[in-house]
Motif scaffolding. Structure first.
Motif, PDB file in Angstrom:
ATOM      1  N   ILE A 308     -12.372 -10.452   4.065  1.00 27.20           N
ATOM      2  CA  ILE A 308     -12.373  -8.899   4.006  1.00 27.20           C
ATOM      3  C   ILE A 308     -11.524  -8.381   4.883  1.00 27.20           C
ATOM      4  N   MET A 309     -11.500  -8.890   6.119  1.00 27.57           N
ATOM      5  CA  MET A 309     -10.970  -8.353   7.340  1.00 27.57           C
ATOM      6  C   MET A 309      -9.516  -8.649   7.184  1.00 27.57           C
ATOM      7  N   ILE A 310      -9.091  -9.745   6.582  1.00 27.40           N
ATOM      8  CA  ILE A 310      -7.569  -9.790   6.293  1.00 27.40           C
ATOM      9  C   ILE A 310      -7.075  -8.853   5.430  1.00 27.40           C
ATOM     10  N   ALA A 311      -7.774  -8.554   4.471  1.00 30.58           N
ATOM     11  CA  ALA A 311      -7.397  -7.607   3.333  1.00 30.58           C
ATOM     12  C   ALA A 311      -7.212  -6.043   3.945  1.00 30.58           C
ATOM     13  N   ILE A 312      -8.153  -5.904   4.896  1.00 33.30           N
ATOM     14  CA  ILE A 312      -8.195  -4.312   5.515  1.00 33.30           C
ATOM     15  C   ILE A 312      -6.863  -4.444   6.482  1.00 33.30           C
ATOM     16  N   ILE A 313      -6.912  -5.370   7.230  1.00 33.49           N
ATOM     17  CA  ILE A 313      -5.677  -5.445   8.387  1.00 33.49           C
ATOM     18  C   ILE A 313      -4.543  -5.360   7.603  1.00 33.49           C
ATOM     19  N   LEU A 314      -4.364  -6.199   6.532  1.00 34.93           N
ATOM     20  CA  LEU A 314      -3.136  -6.240   5.683  1.00 34.93           C
ATOM     21  C   LEU A 314      -2.691  -4.752   5.376  1.00 34.93           C
ATOM     22  N   TYR A 315      -3.743  -4.200   4.791  1.00 33.10           N
ATOM     23  CA  TYR A 315      -3.537  -2.789   4.158  1.00 33.10           C
ATOM     24  C   TYR A 315      -2.989  -1.868   5.305  1.00 33.10           C
ATOM     25  N   PHE A 316      -3.730  -1.855   6.400  1.00 36.67           N
ATOM     26  CA  PHE A 316      -3.461  -0.871   7.289  1.00 36.67           C
ATOM     27  C   PHE A 316      -1.881  -1.242   8.103  1.00 36.67           C
ATOM     28  N   GLU A 317      -1.837  -2.342   8.090  1.00 34.86           N
ATOM     29  CA  GLU A 317      -0.345  -2.768   8.657  1.00 34.86           C
ATOM     30  C   GLU A 317       0.770  -2.685   7.930  1.00 34.86           C
ATOM     31  N   ILE A 318       0.777  -2.783   6.637  1.00 39.34           N
ATOM     32  CA  ILE A 318       1.788  -2.274   5.662  1.00 39.34           C
ATOM     33  C   ILE A 318       1.895  -0.879   5.541  1.00 39.34           C
ATOM     34  N   VAL A 319       1.023  -0.084   5.675  1.00 41.33           N
ATOM     35  CA  VAL A 319       1.014   1.408   5.581  1.00 41.33           C
ATOM     36  C   VAL A 319       1.670   1.804   6.814  1.00 41.33           C
ATOM     37  N   ALA A 320       1.160   1.208   8.134  1.00 47.71           N
ATOM     38  CA  ALA A 320       2.000   1.458   9.324  1.00 47.71           C
ATOM     39  C   ALA A 320       3.531   1.339   9.772  1.00 47.71           C
ATOM     40  N   LEU A 321       3.784  -0.085   9.074  1.00 50.31           N
ATOM     41  CA  LEU A 321       5.166  -0.368   8.967  1.00 50.31           C
ATOM     42  C   LEU A 321       6.051   0.612   8.129  1.00 50.31           C
ATOM     43  N   ARG A 322       5.477   0.787   6.904  1.00 52.06           N
ATOM     44  CA  ARG A 322       6.448   1.808   6.030  1.00 52.06           C
ATOM     45  C   ARG A 322       6.527   3.212   6.800  1.00 52.06           C
ATOM     46  N   MET A 323       5.581   3.578   7.387  1.00 57.38           N
ATOM     47  CA  MET A 323       5.602   4.912   8.065  1.00 57.38           C
ATOM     48  C   MET A 323       6.625   4.864   9.264  1.00 57.38           C
ATOM     49  N   ILE A 324       6.794   3.394   9.660  1.00 54.88           N
ATOM     50  CA  ILE A 324       7.835   3.676  10.761  1.00 54.88           C
ATOM     51  C   ILE A 324       9.529   3.622   9.928  1.00 54.88           C
ATOM     52  N   GLY A 325       9.498   2.973   9.084  1.00 56.33           N
ATOM     53  CA  GLY A 325      10.686   3.307   8.053  1.00 56.33           C
ATOM     54  C   GLY A 325      10.989   4.526   7.730  1.00 56.33           C
ATOM     55  N   LEU A 326       9.581   5.346   6.892  1.00 54.63           N
ATOM     56  CA  LEU A 326       9.906   6.672   6.698  1.00 54.63           C
ATOM     57  C   LEU A 326      10.391   7.507   7.754  1.00 54.63           C
TER      58      LEU A 326
END
Length: 340
Positions: A308-326
């Protein structure tokens, strides 16, 4: 008495008074200007009609050689209803808020959800299976997964800079070793001041302690050993590095690793887009908080907690990385550089 005339272009017939002889008339049909001739004189039996006939034939020949002007119809234009690139069907570019909402809801897209699950499975294998695969095989497989995922992280930023809504493909275009070195180097550069300060403080404290010795290797031992002031300075420097990391990662993902030396341009860009950058950096802070919290909770829940931890961290990390690109996609006009 009236004068009968006809347009030499369209053949429209008109009648005018003889007083208009010598003047000009515009044809209502085609717009041609017609010169009104003098009224025809009555000829007697001795007049030379052959000459008049020749003149008429010559005028007719001239009229036929005149190129008729092409006139555009004066009609009201209708809205274009053609292909998908037409002005009616062409979609307007999303604004920053809409792109943020789509980024937060990215798993709702089936293609994005499939990509997310594939990454989740690979990261779970790295954490739960590879540690039991032997030292050499486990280390090599872990290095490959870390290299691939580091490359994918940079691709997430790069694809978001163009406004793309889908997650990038899973193919490692830049290999495995170089991306993980770049990823580790970005974090090392931003946190280097904090760790240098921590190392100096610990070295001096151990020298002063003498035979009493220094702290253990666990983070809790270091926290208990350091004075509150030095611990506060370390946390401040660490947070400052975390705040600066998004612009550094953006430079590496889009401009190449050599751009990390243009700290002046990075600082100028942050100043010129302060509000947007604070919001973007805030996403990284939130991701870090979620990471430490989920790691702590996972230790209490065992294997299920780690998954569960890996899924949660992966979701937040992808969102944060996409926000950098946006951040670059929507505010690049305020940047101190431009990569196209």
């Amino acid at each position: 008495m009236t004068i009968k005339i006809s347009c030499g272009i369209c053949g429209k017939n008109y009648k005018v008074q003889d007083a208009a002889a010598g003047k000009k008339l515009r044809c209502k049909e085609c717009g041609e200007v017609i010169r009104i001739p003098e009224p025809e004189a009555e000829f007697g039996d001795g007049d030379d009609f052959s000459k008049l006939l020749d003149d008429a034939v010559e005028e007719e020949a001239k009229a036929k050689t005149i190129r008729r002007p092409v006139r555009k119809p004066m009609v009201k234009a209708e809205k274009y209803k053609g292909d998908e690139d037409g002005p009616v069907t062409r979609k307007k570019e999303n604004n920053y808020t809409q792109d943020l909402v789509q980024t937060i809801l990215f798993p709702l897209d089936p293609a994005n959800l499939f990509t997310f699950v594939c990454i989740w499975i690979l990261l779970c294998m790295k954490e739960l299976i590879l540690p039991f695969a032997g030292i050499r095989l486990g280390f090599l497989a872990t290095l490959i997964i870390l290299g691939w995922y580091s490359n994918y992280r940079f691709n997430v930023i790069y694809e978001a800079t163009s406004g793309r809504k889908e997650l990038p493909e899973l193919t490692p275009e830049d290999g495995y070793f170089i991306p993980v070195v770049k990823w580790a180097a970005t974090w090392l550069l931003v946190h280097l001041p904090a760790y240098l300060y921590l190392g100096i403080v610990l070295y001096l404290a151990i020298q002063n302690a003498g035979e009493a010795g220094g702290p253990g290797f666990l983070p809790q031992d270091v926290v208990d050993f350091l004075p509150l002031f030095h611990l506060g300075v370390f946390v401040f420097l660490y947070c400052a590095g975390l705040f600066f990391w998004p612009i550094l990662a953006l430079c590496v993902a889009v401009g190449g690793f050599e751009t990390v030396f243009r700290i002046d341009l990075m600082l100028l860009t942050i100043v010129k887009s302060m509000g947007a950058y604070f919001f973007t950096a805030g996403a990284m802070f939130l991701t870090s908080v979620v990471y430490f919290f989920t790691v702590f909770m996972a230790l209490q829940l065992g294997v299920v907690g780690i998954i569960i931890m890996i899924a949660i961290i992966l979701y937040f990390e992808i969102v944060a990385l996409r926000m950098i690109g946006l951040y670059y996609h929507h505010f690049k006009t305020r940047f101190a550089w431009h990569w196209g």
